[in-house]
Design a protein around this motif. Structure first.
Motif, short mmCIF file in Angstrom:
data_model
loop_
_atom_site.label_atom_id
_atom_site.label_comp_id
_atom_site.label_asym_id
_atom_site.label_seq_id
_atom_site.Cartn_x
_atom_site.Cartn_y
_atom_site.Cartn_z
N HIS A 1 0.83 -1.20 0.00
CA HIS A 1 0.00 0.00 0.00
C HIS A 1 0.87 1.26 0.00
N LYS A 2 1.92 1.26 0.83
CA LYS A 2 2.77 2.45 0.92
C LYS A 2 3.57 2.67 -0.36
N GLY A 3 3.81 1.59 -1.12
CA GLY A 3 4.56 1.72 -2.36
C GLY A 3 3.72 2.15 -3.54
N GLN A 4 2.40 2.17 -3.36
CA GLN A 4 1.51 2.52 -4.46
C GLN A 4 1.77 3.95 -4.93
N GLY A 5 1.74 4.14 -6.24
CA GLY A 5 1.99 5.47 -6.81
C GLY A 5 3.45 5.73 -7.09
N SER A 6 4.33 4.82 -6.67
CA SER A 6 5.76 4.97 -6.91
C SER A 6 6.24 3.91 -7.89
N GLU A 7 7.38 4.17 -8.52
CA GLU A 7 8.06 3.17 -9.33
C GLU A 7 9.51 3.09 -8.86
N PHE A 8 10.09 1.89 -8.94
CA PHE A 8 11.46 1.67 -8.49
C PHE A 8 12.18 0.86 -9.56
N PRO A 9 13.49 1.08 -9.73
CA PRO A 9 14.22 0.26 -10.71
C PRO A 9 14.05 -1.24 -10.46
N ALA A 10 14.05 -1.63 -9.19
CA ALA A 10 13.87 -3.05 -8.86
C ALA A 10 13.02 -3.19 -7.61
N VAL A 11 12.16 -4.21 -7.59
CA VAL A 11 11.39 -4.52 -6.39
C VAL A 11 11.59 -5.98 -6.02
N VAL A 12 11.56 -6.24 -4.73
CA VAL A 12 11.66 -7.60 -4.19
C VAL A 12 10.41 -7.81 -3.34
N ILE A 13 9.67 -8.90 -3.62
CA ILE A 13 8.35 -9.10 -3.01
C ILE A 13 8.28 -10.48 -2.37
N PRO A 14 8.24 -10.58 -1.03
CA PRO A 14 8.00 -11.89 -0.41
C PRO A 14 6.53 -12.29 -0.59
N VAL A 15 6.30 -13.50 -1.08
CA VAL A 15 4.94 -14.01 -1.29
C VAL A 15 4.91 -15.43 -0.75
N ILE A 16 4.42 -15.59 0.48
CA ILE A 16 4.39 -16.89 1.13
C ILE A 16 3.00 -17.17 1.68
N THR A 17 2.72 -18.42 1.95
CA THR A 17 1.37 -18.80 2.39
C THR A 17 1.02 -18.20 3.74
N GLN A 18 2.03 -17.86 4.56
CA GLN A 18 1.75 -17.22 5.84
C GLN A 18 1.10 -15.85 5.65
N HIS A 19 1.18 -15.29 4.44
CA HIS A 19 0.57 -14.00 4.13
C HIS A 19 -0.83 -14.16 3.55
N TYR A 20 -1.44 -15.35 3.71
CA TYR A 20 -2.66 -15.67 2.98
C TYR A 20 -3.78 -14.65 3.19
N ILE A 21 -3.82 -14.01 4.38
CA ILE A 21 -4.89 -13.02 4.64
C ILE A 21 -4.82 -11.87 3.64
N MET A 22 -3.61 -11.51 3.22
CA MET A 22 -3.44 -10.36 2.33
C MET A 22 -3.20 -10.75 0.88
N LEU A 23 -3.19 -12.04 0.58
CA LEU A 23 -2.85 -12.47 -0.78
C LEU A 23 -4.05 -12.28 -1.71
N GLN A 24 -4.07 -11.16 -2.37
CA GLN A 24 -5.13 -10.82 -3.32
C GLN A 24 -4.51 -10.42 -4.65
N ARG A 25 -5.28 -10.62 -5.71
CA ARG A 25 -4.76 -10.36 -7.05
C ARG A 25 -4.35 -8.90 -7.21
N ASN A 26 -5.20 -7.96 -6.74
CA ASN A 26 -4.87 -6.55 -6.95
C ASN A 26 -3.66 -6.12 -6.13
N LEU A 27 -3.41 -6.78 -4.98
CA LEU A 27 -2.23 -6.44 -4.18
C LEU A 27 -0.95 -6.89 -4.90
#
Length: 740
Positions: free
Chosen positions: A671-697
């Motif tokens: 959410h805090k990164g929305q509206g910004s662009e960065f040369p590179a992003v690193v995104i942890p995506v694990i099942t422990q995050h299931y509450i927040m795992l949505q397509r638009n996120l």
């Protein structure tokens, strides 16, 4: 309890949030147990902020720690000022008073001797007698002395009720000499007036002060707090029955007890009630009856239920609805002779349609995913406006988005706040009484537009001014309350151009193509060996945290030549080993470790040091820094208790007490990164995050990357996000209001 007296030799540890302290005390008297080789004893407990040189009278008990040995656990602390010259000098030079460090403290004590503290308290103007202390510095020191004296008085009262030093300081800054009176008479006022003080803190203080659980002020404050919590989750209003249920759970009171409290709030207009459709799903389904050839639209009263608003959000929603309707009724530019004859022939049919729609309709929307040519269409629109001699403006909700818009169009662009001339003292310079004198306004990143800011923006547009909202409707909604872009689209009142053809896609680039695959519910492709879209496998949060540190600090810089400052970690959650908080701690330790001569300080539960990457988390219009701005700590003055953050070449100074507005930004939420662009992003995506795992996120996170995107996690978690296309519903009635 046993007694102990002595002077503070040094403060080994102090937590400003809860006051927990570890001190070394030089005790008075003989036969004191627990002395070390220096003759000092260890003191532990929740204490006011203490300074070396202070004399203490303590009560508590001796305890034996398995590792650290004999310690005195403090239950009660009485502070007195130091009596010896050495004690006075150490007391003044400890950082107690802003502007006085060890060297200046020595000079002051050398000049005034044992009368030093009395002179500062009673005749501070005499400080100018000391060499290198002029009249201005004398005034600053006198003010700092008065402030710390009052804060200590407040702390003596609040400490016994579990209030931290940071909160005591904020209370004094807000209420000055009325601090104790306000705290004692209505502690819930703190939650309303002081940023960072929630209902729970005020409620704990109120109960410690003996306020009854069913006191009217407690019930009313609890209801307002429960409603505020829903606003923080993005809701513009909340159904009355659900609000009472949540407040009942919060306060541990019956729902029947809360209904009179809500009635009082409604009567006092602290909250506003309205009758709205029972479900957001009904907001675009007004009942209709055929009356011959004429369609009569009626309010769906059968589906209405009571809703509760905080006043600013009610009036903003009403204002956005009315002002959009007013704009829609105005004469379009196309009827004023503004056309698009000279459009770039390379434009696609849809891009050409977007320009013509914007000129032919007072309000229009341009939406589409990354690489579909939204910016190209906006540039063509600007050319048509310039050719016709029309005055226009370009704006975005955030500074970073405005900068990107300016770079993409090669035209000036600003934040909406700057466009409207906002100042903290006077508010918005442009409103319905002083509208913007422009013919056309383009708002980029419109998915980030919340209901409050949307209302202020529309206030400043007079009928006849065209408005084009440009945004990616598949991204996350605004951080603030409301879902303006989706609501306007859902209302059917505004023409929309959707761009779907991908133009901006370099050969072998998967970032844009994967973003579009994601939107179609398809799994992304991952690069092998070379490319720009990678997956590092991790089945659990701990392994994901290891990989995030490795790829951010080592692998990406080595393979792609990117500096760690060009890499942004975006996590779906704050908690856990792969959450924002833990990753910030790891990356700070790796990328900006402590060094002997590198200044640092502990504030609000965080260690800030020079070189740290930080983010502003609150709009500060005095400093012209806004929620989501990222910078680096450039310098720190531990004597003056200030630090300077470099925001893309502009230095901004913060007092210690203002640093609650800053958090580490090695990792931030999506959410805090929305509206910004960065040369590179690193995104942890694990099942422990299931509450927040949505397509638009996940889509929003991926589309922040310009050159490189690295996912850390597993395909099962990615699949959960890909297939979860349920956008979290927000209670908002803008869509419904626009249809009537």
């Amino acid at each position: 309890m046993e007694k102990l007296a002595g002077s503070v030799e040094r403060v080994t540890y102090y937590n400003s949030e809860n006051g927990y302290s570890v001190l070394r005390l030089r005790p008075t008297g003989r036969n004191v147990p627990g002395r070390n080789r220096e003759g000092l004893v260890t003191i532990v407990g929740n204490l006011p902020q203490l300074s070396p040189g202070e004399n203490l009278k303590l009560r508590g008990e001796w305890t034996k720690h398995a590792k650290h040995g004999l310690q005195f656990q403090v239950e009660h602390c009485q502070q007195t000022t130091p009596a010896t010259l050495t004690g006075i000098q150490r007391y003044l030079g400890s950082g107690l008073i802003k502007g006085i460090g060890p060297k200046l403290a020595e000079a002051i004590v050398d000049h005034f001797g044992k009368e030093t503290l009395e002179i500062i308290a009673e005749h501070p103007e005499r400080l100018s007698e000391v060499e290198k202390i002029g009249a201005k510095r004398t005034r600053q020191m006198a003010q700092a002395w008065e402030e710390q004296k009052h804060i200590k008085e407040i702390m003596l009262f609040l400490h016994s009720h579990g209030v931290s030093t940071n909160l005591a300081t904020k209370i004094y800054k807000t209420y000055q000499d009325e601090s104790l009176q306000i705290v004692q008479e209505n502690p819930y006022q703190l939650a309303r007036d002081i940023y960072g003080v929630g209902f729970k803190t005020a409620d704990q203080l109120a109960q410690d002060l003996g306020l009854e659980a069913d006191h009217p002020s407690r019930l009313e404050a609890g209801l307002v707090y429960a409603l505020n919590e829903q606003v923080n989750d993005g809701h513009v209003y909340f159904p009355e029955d659900e609000l009472i249920e949540k407040a009942s759970q919060l306060l541990d009171m019956s729902e029947e007890d809360l209904k009179p409290a809500l009635e009082r709030l409604l009567a006092d207009e602290q909250v506003i009630g309205d009758l709205l459709p029972m479900s957001p799903l009904l907001t675009n389904r007004p009942t209709q009856e055929e009356n011959g050839s004429q369609t009569v639209r009626e309010s769906p009263a059968a589906y209405r239920s009571p809703a509760v608003y905080l006043p600013p959000f009610y009036y903003s929603e009403i204002g956005v609805s009315r002002r959009l309707k007013s704009l829609l009724d105005a004469k379009p530019l196309a009827q004023q002779g503004v056309t698009s004859p000279g459009l770039d022939p390379t434009l696609s049919a849809k891009q050409r349609e977007a320009v013509e729609t914007a000129l032919s309709n007072p309000v229009s929307i341009l939406t589409g995913g990354p690489g579909t040519g939204k910016t190209t269409a906006v540039r063509a629109l600007i050319s048509a406006l310039e050719e016709a001699g029309k005055k226009y403006a370009l704006a975005s909700p955030t500074g970073r988005a405005a900068k990107r818009l300016s770079q993409a169009t090669d035209r000036p662009a600003s934040t909406i706040h700057r466009l409207l001339g906002y100042s903290p003292l006077k508010g918005f310079a442009h409103d319905h009484k002083n509208p913007l004198l422009i013919d056309f306004l383009v708002v980029d990143e419109a998915s980030m537009l919340d209901i409050i800011l949307g209302n202020h923006l529309l206030k400043a547009l007079q009928p006849g001014t065209h408005l084009l909202l440009v945004g990616d409707v598949d991204q996350l909604p605004s951080v603030g309350a409301g879902d303006v872009l989706r609501d306007v689209i859902a209302s059917g009142r505004v023409p929309i151009t959707r761009l779907t053809t991908i133009f901006r896609q370099e050969r072998d680039s998967h970032i844009i193509s994967n973003a579009h695959r994601l939107n179609k519910g398809q799994m992304p492709f991952f690069s092998k060996g070379s490319g720009d879209f990678f997956l590092f496998p991790a089945q659990d949060a701990e392994k994901a945290g290891d990989w995030v540190e490795d790829v951010t600090c080592e692998r990406i810089p080595q393979k792609f030549g990117l500096h760690p400052r060009e890499i942004q970690v975006l996590s779906p959650m704050y908690r856990g080993a792969a959450g924002v908080n833990a990753l910030n701690a790891r990356l700070q330790a790796k990328l900006n470790p402590p060094r002997p001569k590198k200044p640092e300080t502990s504030l609000y539960g965080q260690i800030f040091r020079v070189g740290d990457k930080v983010m502003q988390i609150k709009n500060d219009y005095d400093k012209h820094v806004y929620n989501g701005d990222i910078g680096y700590i450039a310098s720190m003055d531990t004597v003056g208790k200030t630090l300077v953050v470099d925001f893309e070449g502009r230095g901004v100074q913060y007092e210690w007490i203002e640093c609650e507005q800053l958090v580490h930004a090695y990792a931030v939420s999506v959410h805090k990164g929305q509206g910004s662009e960065f040369p590179a992003v690193v995104i942890p995506v694990i099942t422990q995050h299931y509450i927040m795992l949505q397509r638009n996120l996940l889509y929003t996170a991926i589309t922040r990357a310009k050159k490189l995107c690295v996912l850390v996690g597993n395909k099962k978690a990615i699949a959960i996000a890909v297939h979860n296309n349920q956008v979290a519903e927000r209670y908002t009635a803008l869509n419904w209001r626009l249809t009537f």
